[in-house]
Structures are given as C-alpha cells and as structure tokens.
Design a protein around this motif. Structure first.
Motif, PDB file in Angstrom:
ATOM      1  N   VAL A   1      12.051  -0.148   2.099  1.00  0.00           N
ATOM      2  CA  VAL A   1      11.291   1.025   2.531  1.00  0.00           C
ATOM      3  C   VAL A   1       9.821   0.965   2.056  1.00  0.00           C
ATOM      4  O   VAL A   1       8.949   1.471   2.733  1.00  0.00           O
ATOM      5  CB  VAL A   1      11.963   2.337   2.074  1.00  0.00           C
ATOM      6  N   LEU A   2       9.562   0.324   0.931  1.00  0.00           N
ATOM      7  CA  LEU A   2       8.196   0.271   0.414  1.00  0.00           C
ATOM      8  C   LEU A   2       7.512  -1.074   0.653  1.00  0.00           C
ATOM      9  O   LEU A   2       6.464  -1.341   0.100  1.00  0.00           O
ATOM     10  CB  LEU A   2       8.208   0.592  -1.088  1.00  0.00           C
ATOM     11  N   ALA A   3       8.110  -1.894   1.495  1.00  0.00           N
ATOM     12  CA  ALA A   3       7.544  -3.223   1.754  1.00  0.00           C
ATOM     13  C   ALA A   3       6.337  -3.141   2.665  1.00  0.00           C
ATOM     14  O   ALA A   3       6.083  -2.216   3.339  1.00  0.00           O
ATOM     15  CB  ALA A   3       8.591  -4.121   2.365  1.00  0.00           C
TER      16      ALA A   3
ATOM     17  N   LEU B   1       0.817  -1.208   0.000  1.00  0.00           N
ATOM     18  CA  LEU B   1       0.000   0.000   0.000  1.00  0.00           C
ATOM     19  C   LEU B   1       0.860   1.272   0.000  1.00  0.00           C
ATOM     20  O   LEU B   1       0.594   2.182  -0.796  1.00  0.00           O
ATOM     21  CB  LEU B   1      -0.983  -0.007   1.176  1.00  0.00           C
ATOM     22  N   PRO B   2       1.919   1.356   0.832  1.00  0.00           N
ATOM     23  CA  PRO B   2       2.758   2.567   0.766  1.00  0.00           C
ATOM     24  C   PRO B   2       3.395   2.762  -0.614  1.00  0.00           C
ATOM     25  O   PRO B   2       3.469   3.886  -1.111  1.00  0.00           O
ATOM     26  CB  PRO B   2       3.825   2.332   1.837  1.00  0.00           C
ATOM     27  N   GLY B   3       3.848   1.687  -1.219  1.00  0.00           N
ATOM     28  CA  GLY B   3       4.474   1.789  -2.533  1.00  0.00           C
ATOM     29  C   GLY B   3       3.490   2.235  -3.602  1.00  0.00           C
ATOM     30  O   GLY B   3       3.806   3.103  -4.428  1.00  0.00           O
ATOM     31  N   ILE B   4       2.307   1.651  -3.599  1.00  0.00           N
ATOM     32  CA  ILE B   4       1.287   2.010  -4.587  1.00  0.00           C
ATOM     33  C   ILE B   4       0.869   3.464  -4.414  1.00  0.00           C
ATOM     34  O   ILE B   4       0.749   4.206  -5.394  1.00  0.00           O
ATOM     35  CB  ILE B   4       0.078   1.055  -4.489  1.00  0.00           C
TER      36      ILE B   4
ATOM     37  N   ALA C   1      16.610   1.417  -4.023  1.00  0.00           N
ATOM     38  CA  ALA C   1      18.039   1.110  -4.016  1.00  0.00           C
ATOM     39  C   ALA C   1      18.736   1.751  -2.804  1.00  0.00           C
ATOM     40  O   ALA C   1      19.613   1.137  -2.175  1.00  0.00           O
ATOM     41  CB  ALA C   1      18.703   1.585  -5.307  1.00  0.00           C
ATOM     42  N   ALA C   2      18.341   2.979  -2.488  1.00  0.00           N
ATOM     43  CA  ALA C   2      18.956   3.690  -1.369  1.00  0.00           C
ATOM     44  C   ALA C   2      18.477   3.174  -0.020  1.00  0.00           C
ATOM     45  O   ALA C   2      19.241   3.157   0.956  1.00  0.00           O
ATOM     46  CB  ALA C   2      18.673   5.184  -1.482  1.00  0.00           C
TER      47      ALA C   2
END
Length: 148
Positions: free
Chosen positions: A146-148, A88-91, A141-142
């Motif tokens: 973080v978006l998991a 959800l955070p990534g989307i 990459a950094a």
C-alpha cells in the motif's frame, strides 16, 4: 552556537518559524531514503544526543521550548524506520501521523510529556514516533504494497 544548541535545534531547524516542531520533523525526512535500519540507528543516536543536549541548553528542563527539536527528529526517524520502502506516500503518511500524535498528545504521549526534565522533553516524541511506526507497520501488514 554551541554544540549542544546545534543538536537541540537540529542545526538551526528549531529556530525556523512558524512551527519549529514541524520543521524539526521535516528536516529528517530525506533520511528515509537510507532505509529502515539506518533510520532506526539514527533515531537512537539522535535520542542519545538529545538527552545529552537537553540539560546543557535548557535553563529549566521541566518545559519543552519550541526551538528544542532534537526530540521531533528522533521521533520522526522512528516513524520512518517502519517504512519498508521510502516512497512519497509512505513518507507523507509517516509525517502526518507523527505530527498528529505530537500535536494532539493522546495518552500515552501526554503521559510521557508530563515526565520531569529531559525525560519529558524527549520521551513524548519518542512515544509518538513509536505509535506512528506501529500504525504504519500494521497498515503494511494488512495491505502489503500500500505504501510502495
């Protein structure tokens, strides 16, 4: 409704108000669950379909009417293809980045938007999607996970 109009409006999403471009971007969000490669393949397919539909539905292909949202769908799918997992955070971040770039039209999105005909109609959102995807890939990459 003709097949070309169905493609152009993403099944009618482009006819929704307010903000047809936002609706056109949102309608493809569930496709993130398919994963990066299917999103990339669907972006390519929708790009081809959009280039096919544009001259068939636009009386003057020099302008990009709000109801033509196949380009938003294709660009949003490019951004979603950069997500390693459909969280959800990534989307939400992909959606926000893409819409910001599509609305603000910084260079080179503005350059793409100025191109004539179907190229200009489609290309600005593809460039916005590619920039959003690059930003998401850089973030992952950094900061792995973080978006998991």
């Amino acid at each position: 409704m003709t097949a070309a109009k169905l493609v152009a409006t993403l099944g009618g999403a482009g006819l929704l108000r307010p903000g047809p471009g936002t609706w056109g971007s949102a309608v493809v969000l569930p496709l993130a669950l398919l994963g990066p490669l299917p999103c990339l393949a669907l972006a390519a397919l929708l790009t081809l379909a959009g280039f096919w539909a544009a001259p068939r539905v636009l009386a003057d292909a020099q302008e990009d009417p709000g109801w033509f949202v196949a380009d938003e769908g294709a660009g949003m799918l490019l951004a979603l293809a950069a997500l390693p997992v459909a969280s959800l955070p990534g989307i939400l971040l992909a959606f926000a980045l893409f819409r910001l770039l599509d609305i603000a039209k910084p260079w080179p999105v503005s350059w793409a938007d100025a191109q004539p005909g179907a190229l200009g109609v489609m290309l600005d959102d593809l460039v916005a999607g590619a920039i959003a995807a690059a930003a998401l890939l850089g973030l992952v990459a950094a900061f792995p996970g973080v978006l998991a």
